[in-house]
Enzyme design. Structure first.
Site, PDB file in Angstrom:
ATOM      1  N   HIS A   9      42.583  28.115  12.553  1.00 32.95           N
ATOM      2  CA  HIS A   9      42.497  27.111  11.498  1.00 32.95           C
ATOM      3  C   HIS A   9      41.230  26.266  11.577  1.00 32.95           C
ATOM      4  O   HIS A   9      40.539  26.104  10.585  1.00 32.95           O
ATOM      5  CB  HIS A   9      43.749  26.247  11.365  1.00 32.95           C
ATOM      6  CG  HIS A   9      43.736  25.605  10.021  1.00 32.95           C
ATOM      7  ND1 HIS A   9      44.116  26.266   8.889  1.00 32.95           N
ATOM      8  CD2 HIS A   9      43.244  24.428   9.598  1.00 32.95           C
ATOM      9  CE1 HIS A   9      43.881  25.521   7.838  1.00 32.95           C
ATOM     10  NE2 HIS A   9      43.355  24.388   8.232  1.00 32.95           N
ATOM     11  N   TYR A  64      37.461  25.523   8.934  1.00 37.00           N
ATOM     12  CA  TYR A  64      36.629  24.332   8.717  1.00 37.00           C
ATOM     13  C   TYR A  64      35.235  24.513   9.293  1.00 37.00           C
ATOM     14  O   TYR A  64      34.270  23.924   8.804  1.00 37.00           O
ATOM     15  CB  TYR A  64      37.334  23.082   9.263  1.00 37.00           C
ATOM     16  CG  TYR A  64      38.528  22.781   8.398  1.00 37.00           C
ATOM     17  CD1 TYR A  64      38.353  22.131   7.180  1.00 37.00           C
ATOM     18  CD2 TYR A  64      39.792  23.242   8.723  1.00 37.00           C
ATOM     19  CE1 TYR A  64      39.415  21.921   6.335  1.00 37.00           C
ATOM     20  CE2 TYR A  64      40.863  23.033   7.882  1.00 37.00           C
ATOM     21  CZ  TYR A  64      40.671  22.376   6.689  1.00 37.00           C
ATOM     22  OH  TYR A  64      41.727  22.186   5.830  1.00 37.00           O
ATOM     23  N   ARG A  79      49.882  41.857   0.715  1.00 36.65           N
ATOM     24  CA  ARG A  79      48.488  42.114   1.085  1.00 36.65           C
ATOM     25  C   ARG A  79      48.413  43.274   2.072  1.00 36.65           C
ATOM     26  O   ARG A  79      49.424  43.716   2.596  1.00 36.65           O
ATOM     27  CB  ARG A  79      47.842  40.845   1.665  1.00 36.65           C
ATOM     28  CG  ARG A  79      48.596  40.212   2.780  1.00 36.65           C
ATOM     29  CD  ARG A  79      48.066  38.841   3.186  1.00 36.65           C
ATOM     30  NE  ARG A  79      46.727  38.903   3.751  1.00 36.65           N
ATOM     31  CZ  ARG A  79      46.267  38.062   4.679  1.00 36.65           C
ATOM     32  NH1 ARG A  79      47.041  37.092   5.152  1.00 36.65           N
ATOM     33  NH2 ARG A  79      45.044  38.165   5.139  1.00 36.65           N
ATOM     34  N   TRP A  93      42.191  41.054  10.953  1.00 38.03           N
ATOM     35  CA  TRP A  93      41.248  40.274  11.786  1.00 38.03           C
ATOM     36  C   TRP A  93      41.976  39.365  12.759  1.00 38.03           C
ATOM     37  O   TRP A  93      41.403  38.886  13.728  1.00 38.03           O
ATOM     38  CB  TRP A  93      40.283  39.472  10.905  1.00 38.03           C
ATOM     39  CG  TRP A  93      40.809  38.147  10.431  1.00 38.03           C
ATOM     40  CD1 TRP A  93      41.771  37.945   9.493  1.00 38.03           C
ATOM     41  CD2 TRP A  93      40.388  36.841  10.878  1.00 38.03           C
ATOM     42  NE1 TRP A  93      41.981  36.591   9.317  1.00 38.03           N
ATOM     43  CE2 TRP A  93      41.137  35.889  10.153  1.00 38.03           C
ATOM     44  CE3 TRP A  93      39.449  36.373  11.801  1.00 38.03           C
ATOM     45  CZ2 TRP A  93      40.994  34.511  10.335  1.00 38.03           C
ATOM     46  CZ3 TRP A  93      39.316  35.000  11.980  1.00 38.03           C
ATOM     47  CH2 TRP A  93      40.090  34.090  11.249  1.00 38.03           C
ATOM     48  N   ASP A 148      11.632  20.436  17.246  1.00 44.96           N
ATOM     49  CA  ASP A 148      12.305  21.736  17.319  1.00 44.96           C
ATOM     50  C   ASP A 148      13.734  21.483  17.785  1.00 44.96           C
ATOM     51  O   ASP A 148      14.142  20.328  17.936  1.00 44.96           O
ATOM     52  CB  ASP A 148      11.568  22.677  18.302  1.00 44.96           C
ATOM     53  CG  ASP A 148      11.813  24.155  17.988  1.00 44.96           C
ATOM     54  OD1 ASP A 148      12.997  24.535  17.866  1.00 44.96           O
ATOM     55  OD2 ASP A 148      10.836  24.906  17.831  1.00 44.96           O
ATOM     56  N   THR A 163      40.128  15.326   2.210  1.00 40.40           N
ATOM     57  CA  THR A 163      39.460  16.271   1.310  1.00 40.40           C
ATOM     58  C   THR A 163      39.354  15.661  -0.082  1.00 40.40           C
ATOM     59  O   THR A 163      38.327  15.801  -0.762  1.00 40.40           O
ATOM     60  CB  THR A 163      40.221  17.614   1.250  1.00 40.40           C
ATOM     61  OG1 THR A 163      40.489  18.035   2.587  1.00 40.40           O
ATOM     62  CG2 THR A 163      39.407  18.681   0.542  1.00 40.40           C
ATOM     63  N   HIS A 203      36.107  44.209   7.210  1.00 43.67           N
ATOM     64  CA  HIS A 203      35.562  43.331   6.165  1.00 43.67           C
ATOM     65  C   HIS A 203      35.684  41.872   6.608  1.00 43.67           C
ATOM     66  O   HIS A 203      34.721  41.101   6.540  1.00 43.67           O
ATOM     67  CB  HIS A 203      36.304  43.566   4.848  1.00 43.67           C
ATOM     68  CG  HIS A 203      36.130  42.468   3.837  1.00 43.67           C
ATOM     69  ND1 HIS A 203      34.951  42.257   3.155  1.00 43.67           N
ATOM     70  CD2 HIS A 203      36.974  41.495   3.401  1.00 43.67           C
ATOM     71  CE1 HIS A 203      35.077  41.219   2.355  1.00 43.67           C
ATOM     72  NE2 HIS A 203      36.300  40.726   2.481  1.00 43.67           N
ATOM     73  N   HIS A 251      51.057  26.453  10.325  1.00 48.16           N
ATOM     74  CA  HIS A 251      51.364  26.731   8.912  1.00 48.16           C
ATOM     75  C   HIS A 251      50.999  28.170   8.535  1.00 48.16           C
ATOM     76  O   HIS A 251      51.375  28.642   7.480  1.00 48.16           O
ATOM     77  CB  HIS A 251      50.702  25.707   7.966  1.00 48.16           C
ATOM     78  CG  HIS A 251      49.219  25.768   7.889  1.00 48.16           C
ATOM     79  ND1 HIS A 251      48.446  24.654   7.687  1.00 48.16           N
ATOM     80  CD2 HIS A 251      48.337  26.790   7.954  1.00 48.16           C
ATOM     81  CE1 HIS A 251      47.163  24.993   7.641  1.00 48.16           C
ATOM     82  NE2 HIS A 251      47.089  26.296   7.798  1.00 48.16           N
ATOM     83  N   HIS A 252      50.247  28.852   9.410  1.00 46.27           N
ATOM     84  CA  HIS A 252      49.932  30.266   9.160  1.00 46.27           C
ATOM     85  C   HIS A 252      51.096  31.160   9.575  1.00 46.27           C
ATOM     86  O   HIS A 252      51.031  32.372   9.348  1.00 46.27           O
ATOM     87  CB  HIS A 252      48.685  30.679   9.952  1.00 46.27           C
ATOM     88  CG  HIS A 252      47.440  29.990   9.482  1.00 46.27           C
ATOM     89  ND1 HIS A 252      46.650  30.503   8.477  1.00 46.27           N
ATOM     90  CD2 HIS A 252      46.857  28.829   9.849  1.00 46.27           C
ATOM     91  CE1 HIS A 252      45.619  29.697   8.261  1.00 46.27           C
ATOM     92  NE2 HIS A 252      45.726  28.665   9.067  1.00 46.27           N
ATOM     93  N   SER A 269      26.731  17.969  -0.352  1.00 44.92           N
ATOM     94  CA  SER A 269      26.492  16.520  -0.306  1.00 44.92           C
ATOM     95  C   SER A 269      25.006  16.176  -0.321  1.00 44.92           C
ATOM     96  O   SER A 269      24.643  15.027  -0.541  1.00 44.92           O
ATOM     97  CB  SER A 269      27.141  15.916   0.951  1.00 44.92           C
ATOM     98  OG  SER A 269      28.518  16.210   0.956  1.00 44.92           O
ATOM     99  N   LYS A 280      36.532  13.300  -0.321  1.00 42.39           N
ATOM    100  CA  LYS A 280      35.243  13.975  -0.513  1.00 42.39           C
ATOM    101  C   LYS A 280      35.058  14.397  -1.968  1.00 42.39           C
ATOM    102  O   LYS A 280      33.997  14.187  -2.562  1.00 42.39           O
ATOM    103  CB  LYS A 280      35.133  15.194   0.411  1.00 42.39           C
ATOM    104  CG  LYS A 280      35.104  14.820   1.878  1.00 42.39           C
ATOM    105  CD  LYS A 280      34.929  16.014   2.760  1.00 42.39           C
ATOM    106  CE  LYS A 280      33.478  16.323   2.978  1.00 42.39           C
ATOM    107  NZ  LYS A 280      32.813  15.468   3.952  1.00 42.39           N
ATOM    108  N   GLU A 330      38.580  27.301  12.636  1.00 42.16           N
ATOM    109  CA  GLU A 330      37.554  28.259  12.204  1.00 42.16           C
ATOM    110  C   GLU A 330      37.301  28.160  10.698  1.00 42.16           C
ATOM    111  O   GLU A 330      36.164  28.267  10.225  1.00 42.16           O
ATOM    112  CB  GLU A 330      37.994  29.685  12.589  1.00 42.16           C
ATOM    113  CG  GLU A 330      37.138  30.810  12.073  1.00 42.16           C
ATOM    114  CD  GLU A 330      35.730  30.836  12.657  1.00 42.16           C
ATOM    115  OE1 GLU A 330      35.527  30.258  13.734  1.00 42.16           O
ATOM    116  OE2 GLU A 330      34.840  31.414  12.012  1.00 42.16           O
ATOM    117  N   SER A 366      27.497  33.332  21.694  1.00 41.26           N
ATOM    118  CA  SER A 366      26.406  32.976  20.782  1.00 41.26           C
ATOM    119  C   SER A 366      26.725  31.684  20.036  1.00 41.26           C
ATOM    120  O   SER A 366      25.902  30.775  19.950  1.00 41.26           O
ATOM    121  CB  SER A 366      26.171  34.129  19.801  1.00 41.26           C
ATOM    122  OG  SER A 366      25.447  33.696  18.688  1.00 41.26           O
ATOM    123  N   SER A 367      27.955  31.599  19.503  1.00 38.98           N
ATOM    124  CA  SER A 367      28.352  30.416  18.730  1.00 38.98           C
ATOM    125  C   SER A 367      28.368  29.164  19.594  1.00 38.98           C
ATOM    126  O   SER A 367      27.913  28.104  19.171  1.00 38.98           O
ATOM    127  CB  SER A 367      29.754  30.595  18.146  1.00 38.98           C
ATOM    128  OG  SER A 367      29.731  31.560  17.164  1.00 38.98           O
TER     129      SER A 367
END
Lengths: 529, 41
Positions: free
Chosen positions: A257, A261, A454, A146, A110, A332, A81, A306-307, A272, A335, A259, A173-174
């Site tokens: 991390h 963002y 979890r 994951w 283009d 943040t 998932h 922090h993870h 925006s 924003k 990722e 690809s990315s």
């Protein structure tokens, strides 16, 4: 920001052929709009597939005890998932927006490297074919989460090399997609479109693309080392061979991390664009938005540990990562303040994109605040690996990234198709999604604070009530997305003709083009004042 | 017309050059991870 223009769209399409007929158009296309459509369709299919896996999880968690799946398959469901939603749904959707909108927003004909653009997309179906094939292998799909932490992930079945090769393809690809976006933005802007005149969506994608170039190779390196540990006798992450399993966690989250963002910044950009349009006011604090986005991107590389506060690290390390994480709240907050100030005393109307943008601001902020709670080291010792974390990141990624994507689809759909979508159905989709998504994820805060771990298929009976509520929300939210598919299909097939401007308060080069946007646009660069 | 084509070619080369630079940086980051892994091992 300014995007006034003297461009005459009729110059663009009189000497060009349209798209090739038949299916091969989609295989060989180098047109940014076609490739954008491919990305968006692919990402929606992956959203449905990842959603079905999520419903499997919620069905199993409907009540205590084991109902439908065995624990190992449950772990496969949670792992797949996440991988599908992150790499198959959210990221390709935002790349789809980038392909469709960036050339039209900066006045380019283009993307800079159209053939590489085609290749970037067509790697994805093969990557996901490899990944999904693991469901049918002996031992099943990856089941270590994951995050793919060793040594657990190395104890799985035959799926590991398939998953790793799939990740490599997605990464290639990315990175190619990001290179294309950076080169397009830096080299292909229309005369007069200076960097600080670019629409904020273009800015957020420029910064996201740099994050991708820096982060994806790190992940690729980490999983390649997993591969060599498993098959070629190295011990990068094996303590028995002199390696260090915690190193993998450091490397993974150095990618992981940013990722987060990578997934959220393009949605920041979409919101925006949407808020000023429906407030009929320019974006408040445009330049501070650009600097805040850049600050968030920089800070995202110095908060990774922090993870993993609970792995045991020196106090100085814990303090450093706690404070840097809290520091992200500053840009943040800039924003969120600017979005609120944009709406302040505006002539607001509440069409579906605006509803999604407002919900984004409120609900993403809830995810941000629970993130601050998790940033506090002693609190995190309590919350770590509980449903509180699950609630937190789903507020960020579903009511944040996904709601931003919904806002963008409803906002630009009339420009893409030339037809207005059914506003009544759009509002139904918004209200059903917003109500169900809160029923789905808000109770998970309570479950986590009460101590529910979890990634478990079974749980103690005191967690039963809120799990059932959460599952009801999950099925409601999932079914509501079929309505989304219907609204988009209906809009593609017909509807009220959209004008060039589409929206009363729209501002920017894309709104100077006819609706639907011609196959080739801005072959003659527009003049930007 | 010839000038336009020259300008387009110049732009194309500039795009490819920039793409190559970013690509090399990306591959560099990939390689750096193995150095990190090797040093810790």
């Amino acid at each position: 920001m300014s995007a006034a223009t003297t461009h005459d769209a009729h110059h663009d399409d009189h000497h060009h052929h349209g798209p090739d007929p038949g299916v091969l158009r989609w295989v060989f296309t180098t047109n940014h709009k076609d490739i954008g459509t491919l990305y968006l369709v692919f990402s929606f299919l992956m959203l449905l597939l990842g959603g079905v896996l999520a419903l499997g999880i919620r069905a199993e968690l409907w009540s205590p005890g084991l109902q439908f799946v065995d624990p190992d398959f449950f772990n496969q469901l949670t792992t797949m998932h996440a991988l599908i939603m992150v790499f198959g749904a959210i990221m390709p959707a935002t790349v789809g927006f980038a392909n469709w909108m960036i050339p039209m927003m900066i006045g380019a004909p283009d993307m800079a490297l159209p053939r590489m653009n085609n290749w970037s997309f067509w790697l994805l179906p093969f990557a996901f074919a490899l990944l999904l094939a693991t469901f049918f292998m002996e031992g099943g799909a990856p089941a270590a989460g994951w995050t793919l932490y060793p040594p657990l992930v190395l104890q799985g079945g035959a799926n590991l090399p398939f998953a790793i090769f799939a990740i490599h393809l997605m990464g290639i690809s990315s990175v190619m997609g990001s290179i294309n976006i950076i080169v397009t933005i830096l080299n292909m802007r229309a005369p007069g479109m200076t960097l600080l005149k670019m629409p904020l969506f273009v800015w957020t994608w420029l910064i996201t693309a740099f994050l991708l170039v820096a982060a994806m190779p790190v992940f690729a390196g980490a999983v390649t080392m997993l591969l060599t540990d498993k098959f070629f006798g190295t011990s990068f992450f094996s303590a028995a061979g002199g390696g260090d399993p915690v190193l993998f966690q450091h490397i993974f989250w150095f990618f992981g991390h940013p990722e987060v963002y990578i997934m959220i910044l393009p949605s920041f950009g979409i919101v925006s664009q949407v808020l000023p349009t429906f407030s009929r006011k320019p974006l408040f604090g445009y330049e501070s938005m650009v600097y805040a986005t850049a600050s968030i991107a920089f800070l995202s590389f110095i908060v990774w540990a922090h993870h993993m506060f609970t792995v045991g690290m020196p106090l100085a390390g814990e303090l450093f990562f706690m404070y840097t994480t809290m520091l992200i709240a500053v840009p943040t907050g800039v924003k969120v303040f600017n979005w609120a100030a944009t709406m302040w005393r505006g002539s607001l109307t509440f069409e579906t994109p605006m509803l999604y943008a407002i919900a984004f601001v409120i609900l993403f902020t809830i995810g941000g605040f629970s993130g601050l709670m998790l940033a506090i080291v002693p609190s995190d010792f309590q919350y770590h690996d509980t449903y509180f974390v699950v609630a937190h990141f789903h507020y960020v990624l579903v009511t944040g990234a996904l709601f931003g994507i919904f806002a963008g689809v409803f906002y630009w759909l009339p420009k893409w198709t030339g037809n207005m979508y059914d506003e009544r159905l759009g509002k139904w989709h918004f209200w059903l999604s917003t109500i169900f998504v809160n029923i789905l994820f808000f109770p998970q805060h309570f479950l986590g604070l009460a101590g529910m771990p979890r990634r478990i298929p079974d749980y103690a009976v005191q967690f039963a009530d809120w799990n059932m509520v959460s599952s009801i929300g999950g099925f409601g939210f999932g079914l509501t997305q079929l309505l989304f598919a219907w609204i988009v299909l209906k809009c593609c097939r017909g509807g009220k003709q959209a004008t060039s401007e589409v929206w009363d308060g729209s501002d920017g080069l894309e709104w100077t083009l006819p609706s639907p946007a011609p196959y080739h646009t801005f072959e003659t660069p527009p003049a930007v004042r | 017309m010839g000038e336009d084509r020259g300008e387009a070619e110049r732009k194309r080369r500039s795009n490819v050059r920039l793409a190559l630079v970013i690509g090399i940086v990306a591959v560099g980051f990939y390689g750096l991870m193995f150095v990190t892994g090797w040093l810790r091992w």
